[in-house]
Design an enzyme around this catalytic site. Sequence first.
Site, PDB file in Angstrom:
ATOM      1  N   SER A   1       0.838  -1.201   0.000  1.00  0.00           N
ATOM      2  CA  SER A   1       0.000   0.000   0.000  1.00  0.00           C
ATOM      3  C   SER A   1       0.874   1.251   0.000  1.00  0.00           C
ATOM      4  O   SER A   1       2.013   1.232   0.469  1.00  0.00           O
ATOM      5  CB  SER A   1      -0.886   0.033   1.245  1.00  0.00           C
ATOM      6  OG  SER A   1      -1.677  -1.125   1.332  1.00  0.00           O
TER       7      SER A   1
HETATM    8  N1  SAH Z   1      -0.107  -5.024   3.953  1.00  0.00           N
HETATM    9  C1  SAH Z   1       0.633  -5.385   2.776  1.00  0.00           C
HETATM   10  C2  SAH Z   1      -0.139  -5.086   1.505  1.00  0.00           C
HETATM   11  C3  SAH Z   1      -0.661  -6.320   1.009  1.00  0.00           C
HETATM   12  S1  SAH Z   1      -1.613  -6.329  -0.470  1.00  0.00           S
HETATM   13  C4  SAH Z   1       2.008  -4.755   2.740  1.00  0.00           C
HETATM   14  O1  SAH Z   1       2.329  -3.942   3.604  1.00  0.00           O
HETATM   15  O2  SAH Z   1       2.758  -5.112   1.851  1.00  0.00           O
HETATM   16  C5  SAH Z   1      -2.855  -7.470   0.060  1.00  0.00           C
HETATM   17  C6  SAH Z   1      -2.354  -8.817   0.491  1.00  0.00           C
HETATM   18  O3  SAH Z   1      -3.500  -9.580   0.862  1.00  0.00           O
HETATM   19  C7  SAH Z   1      -1.645  -9.598  -0.597  1.00  0.00           C
HETATM   20  O4  SAH Z   1      -0.379  -9.978  -0.132  1.00  0.00           O
HETATM   21  C8  SAH Z   1      -2.530 -10.804  -0.824  1.00  0.00           C
HETATM   22  O5  SAH Z   1      -1.823 -11.974  -1.149  1.00  0.00           O
HETATM   23  C9  SAH Z   1      -3.226 -10.922   0.522  1.00  0.00           C
HETATM   24  N2  SAH Z   1      -4.489 -11.676   0.496  1.00  0.00           N
HETATM   25  C10 SAH Z   1      -5.441 -11.690  -0.463  1.00  0.00           C
HETATM   26  N3  SAH Z   1      -6.444 -12.511  -0.116  1.00  0.00           N
HETATM   27  C11 SAH Z   1      -6.134 -13.035   1.099  1.00  0.00           C
HETATM   28  C12 SAH Z   1      -6.768 -13.952   1.984  1.00  0.00           C
HETATM   29  N4  SAH Z   1      -7.944 -14.532   1.693  1.00  0.00           N
HETATM   30  N5  SAH Z   1      -6.146 -14.255   3.142  1.00  0.00           N
HETATM   31  C13 SAH Z   1      -4.944 -13.692   3.453  1.00  0.00           C
HETATM   32  N6  SAH Z   1      -4.291 -12.817   2.653  1.00  0.00           N
HETATM   33  C14 SAH Z   1      -4.882 -12.491   1.490  1.00  0.00           C
END
Ligand code: SAH
Length: 209
Positions: free
Chosen positions: A62
């Site tokens: 993000s």
């Molecule tokens: N907070 C993160 C941003 C992540 S983007 C950072 O600081 O980098 C969103 C993330 O959610 C991705 O890594 C994706 O793989 C994860 N995601 C998507 N669906 C999910 C689920 N059902 N359970 C756990 N993680 C999930």
Amino acid sequence: MSDPARDRAALVDRLRSRERIDDERVLDALETVPRHEFVPEARRHRAYVDSPLPIGEEQTISAPHMVAIMATLLELQPGDRVLEIGTGCGYHAAVTAELVGAEHVFSVEYHDSLAQAARERLAATGYGDVSVRTGDGKQGWADHAPYDRSYLTCAAPEFPRAVVEQTRPGGLVLAPIGNGRQRLVRARRRADGSLDRETHGGVRFVPLK
Ligand code: SAH
């Protein structure tokens, strides 16, 4: 050569003038966590630009302002136990760890490759006490419940029921809600499990799987 600490301080100064980012503890956390250590090598030159960046598996870290807004809305206090859904590269978890203490952060990531890389980065940057589990965040992480605060970094059609159930009465949940058009929604969990909701504007996150 650019100096990451100086670039980070300059970014935080720019964030400070933005609406909704006025919590000095949150700004301090952003000034402390080395975002460049969490983004892929090829993207490091853009680590202190206020924008999302690709982190593999078609996912993104993000933008710093969004992490700041979410951390502010969650009103995180030292010692709060926090559930994060969507570890990604681990950056947002590290910011949360700065605010509550790393041992109080429990994060669930769907992609094992991202979870493993996040664990390594968190350990290398001093946040090794953050717990990361590979799995489906829709199930939350029951072993460490109840949480004072829970948040999703991926968009869901609605707050996952398990995540709400694992948040204590009076605790806060925060997530991008919606298919396609998303809004950042903060809700306080009532004793009966229902939610007292507030909407905080339009956002764009990758969808929850
Ligand atoms: N907070 C993160 C941003 C992540 S983007 C950072 O600081 O980098 C969103 C993330 O959610 C991705 O890594 C994706 O793989 C994860 N995601 C998507 N669906 C999910 C689920 N059902 N359970 C756990 N993680 C999930």
